[in-house]
Design an enzyme around this catalytic site. Structure first.
Site, PDB file in Angstrom:
ATOM      1  CG  ASP A  91      -1.955  -1.141   1.173  1.00  0.00           C
ATOM      2  OD1 ASP A  91      -1.955  -1.909   0.199  1.00  0.00           O
ATOM      3  OD2 ASP A  91      -2.727  -1.275   2.141  1.00  0.00           O
TER       4      ASP A  91
ATOM      5  CE  LYS B 282      -3.491  -4.473   1.390  1.00  0.00           C
ATOM      6  NZ  LYS B 282      -4.267  -3.520   2.164  1.00  0.00           N
TER       7      LYS B 282
ATOM      8  CB  CYS C  38      -2.353  -2.776   5.305  1.00  0.00           C
ATOM      9  SG  CYS C  38      -4.027  -2.099   5.224  1.00  0.00           S
TER      10      CYS C  38
HETATM   11  C1  C5J Z   1      -3.122   0.512   5.599  1.00  0.00           C
HETATM   12  C2  C5J Z   1      -4.882   1.692   6.726  1.00  0.00           C
HETATM   13  N1  C5J Z   1      -2.614   0.321   4.381  1.00  0.00           N
HETATM   14  N2  C5J Z   1      -4.071   2.129   7.678  1.00  0.00           N
HETATM   15  N3  C5J Z   1      -4.388   0.995   5.682  1.00  0.00           N
HETATM   16  O1  C5J Z   1      -2.477   0.273   6.583  1.00  0.00           O
HETATM   17  O2  C5J Z   1      -6.059   1.921   6.786  1.00  0.00           O
END
Ligand code: C5J
Length: 220
Positions: free
Chosen positions: A25, A130, A163
């Site tokens: 991400d 995702k 994540c």
């Molecule tokens: C991730 C989030 N990528 N913090 N998403 O950690 O909502």
């Protein structure tokens, strides 16, 4: 076989032909102003700091011939894969699907949903969209890794305790031997990053191993 001697809680050994780097991400929505991260009230500059380290890690993985996987947290434009439990919580300045300065927040195909330019995927690398926090939930990642005989996963990305941690726990439950690169992961809440790293390698590596990028680069 390659061994990272200074990994925690013990040396980490892997076969480059069966290893994938999974970058979680590293998207504009989390790292740049105007995206999902900022809408939740976070200081996004805390994440931007790891971009050069993740770039060095990507260069190493590519040079070593590892499979490279990038994930993007994203939802369908009609939000059919975004449950109310995720969208209608808290009091953000903008919710998933709302229009922000980089397009609709956390929606597939919008400018803000892209991976930051400095870490853009190369041709042939896997990009996994995702809808959840884990990289395996409601994605084809498990099948893609199995088809390539991958057994070891090296993790980086954001955020450590959300994540990244969820994906590494999912991977551990599926039998992958996982290593998290400590300086290639970040959180909006630095104490949570540190705690998540400590949790992962505690109790004899209950979720996996962790190491710095330099330790990986020194591996023999
Ligand atoms: C991730 C989030 N990528 N913090 N998403 O950690 O909502």
């Amino acid at each position: 076989m390659t061994t990272v001697a200074h990994a925690k809680p013990a040396p980490y050994t892997f076969d480059a032909r069966r290893t994938a780097l999974v970058v979680i991400d590293m998207q504009r929505d989390f790292i740049e102003p105007g995206g999902f991260g900022e809408a939740l009230g976070n200081d996004v500059s805390l994440l931007a700091g790891i971009v050069p380290t993740v770039a060095r890690l990507l260069a190493h993985a590519r040079a070593q011939g590892w499979l490279v996987v990038h994930t993007r947290e994203s939802h369908a434009p009609d939000l059919s894969d975004c449950p109310p439990a995720k969208r209608l919580r808290g009091a953000p300045s903008a919710r998933i699907g709302d229009v922000g300065p980089m397009g609709r927040i956390l929606i597939r195909g919008e400018p803000g949903n892209a991976i930051v330019d400095a870490l853009a995927p190369h041709a042939g690398e896997l990009v996994i969209d995702k809808p959840g926090k884990g990289a395996f939930y409601a994605t084809r990642l498990g099948e893609e890794l199995a088809a390539r005989g991958i057994t070891h996963l090296v993790f980086a990305g954001v955020t450590t305790e959300v994540c990244v941690q969820t994906s590494m726990r999912e991977a551990n439950d599926r039998g992958y031997t996982c290593l998290l690169i400590e300086d290639a992961t970040a959180s909006y809440i630095p104490a949570f990053r540190d705690a998540a790293i400590a949790m992962m390698h505690s109790q004899g590596g209950i979720v996996g191993w962790t190491a710095t990028l330099d330790s990986l680069l020194e591996a023999v």
